[in-house]
Design a protein around this motif. Sequence first.
Motif, PDB file in Angstrom:
ATOM      1  N   MET A   1       1.046  -1.100   0.169  1.00 12.43           N
ATOM      2  CA  MET A   1      -0.052   0.009   0.042  1.00 12.43           C
ATOM      3  C   MET A   1       0.690   1.338  -0.172  1.00 12.43           C
ATOM      4  N   SER A   2       0.676   2.082  -0.824  1.00 13.57           N
ATOM      5  CA  SER A   2       1.351   3.497  -0.943  1.00 13.57           C
ATOM      6  C   SER A   2       1.023   4.035   0.315  1.00 13.57           C
TER       7      SER A   2
ATOM      8  N   ARG B   1      -7.844  -4.683   2.394  1.00 15.82           N
ATOM      9  CA  ARG B   1      -7.060  -5.173   3.788  1.00 15.82           C
ATOM     10  C   ARG B   1      -7.016  -4.116   4.594  1.00 15.82           C
ATOM     11  N   LEU B   2      -7.604  -4.593   5.888  1.00 14.74           N
ATOM     12  CA  LEU B   2      -7.475  -3.625   6.986  1.00 14.74           C
ATOM     13  C   LEU B   2      -6.840  -4.036   8.149  1.00 14.74           C
ATOM     14  N   SER B   3      -6.238  -3.263   9.194  1.00 12.89           N
ATOM     15  CA  SER B   3      -6.043  -3.757  10.420  1.00 12.89           C
ATOM     16  C   SER B   3      -6.291  -2.564  11.455  1.00 12.89           C
ATOM     17  N   PHE B   4      -6.633  -3.163  12.648  1.00 10.82           N
ATOM     18  CA  PHE B   4      -7.177  -2.464  13.752  1.00 10.82           C
ATOM     19  C   PHE B   4      -6.224  -2.545  15.019  1.00 10.82           C
TER      20      PHE B   4
ATOM     21  N   HIS C   1      -6.324   1.074  10.016  1.00 14.99           N
ATOM     22  CA  HIS C   1      -5.257   1.244   9.043  1.00 14.99           C
ATOM     23  C   HIS C   1      -5.603   0.691   8.002  1.00 14.99           C
ATOM     24  N   ALA C   2      -5.740   1.368   6.953  1.00 13.80           N
ATOM     25  CA  ALA C   2      -6.184   1.052   5.546  1.00 13.80           C
ATOM     26  C   ALA C   2      -6.018   1.979   4.480  1.00 13.80           C
TER      27      ALA C   2
END
Length: 138
Positions: free
Chosen positions: A1-2, A89-92, A114-115
């Motif tokens: 991811m940029s 795709r995400l993160s938490f 975060h994504a």
Amino acid sequence: MSSVLSGSLRLSASGSLTVDEVWQRYTEPVWWPHWAPHIREVDYPEAVVTPGTTGRVTGVGGVVALFRIDAVDDIARTWSWSVRSGPLRLSFDHGVDTAEQSTGHVSTAWLVTHALWPVVLGYAPVARYSLGRLVTPG
């Protein structure tokens, strides 16, 4: 991811439930559909979130997301997970703190998403609403 296309956003809500009650509701997946209305069902083998384990949630409209619990710190009352649904795709990062006493609230729940920015911003209203439900009875 940029890094130009991706970002992070921290949201929080304070309420009348105790820190221990909020931590329980946050870390026991059986509770998630009760305070997070976008989650309809949780398929997870453990009673509480455990690092290295995986599961899936089914959301509104039958959307399925697979997840992995990345870290849990019971003392700091923080945990994190990575979630994917199709190409998303995400993160938490999640946590529970004692609320600032002057507010009259007991606990504060927070999350950092975060994504990709469109996903982060699109999820923010749902997250804010769900956090409010997490820290209040019901």
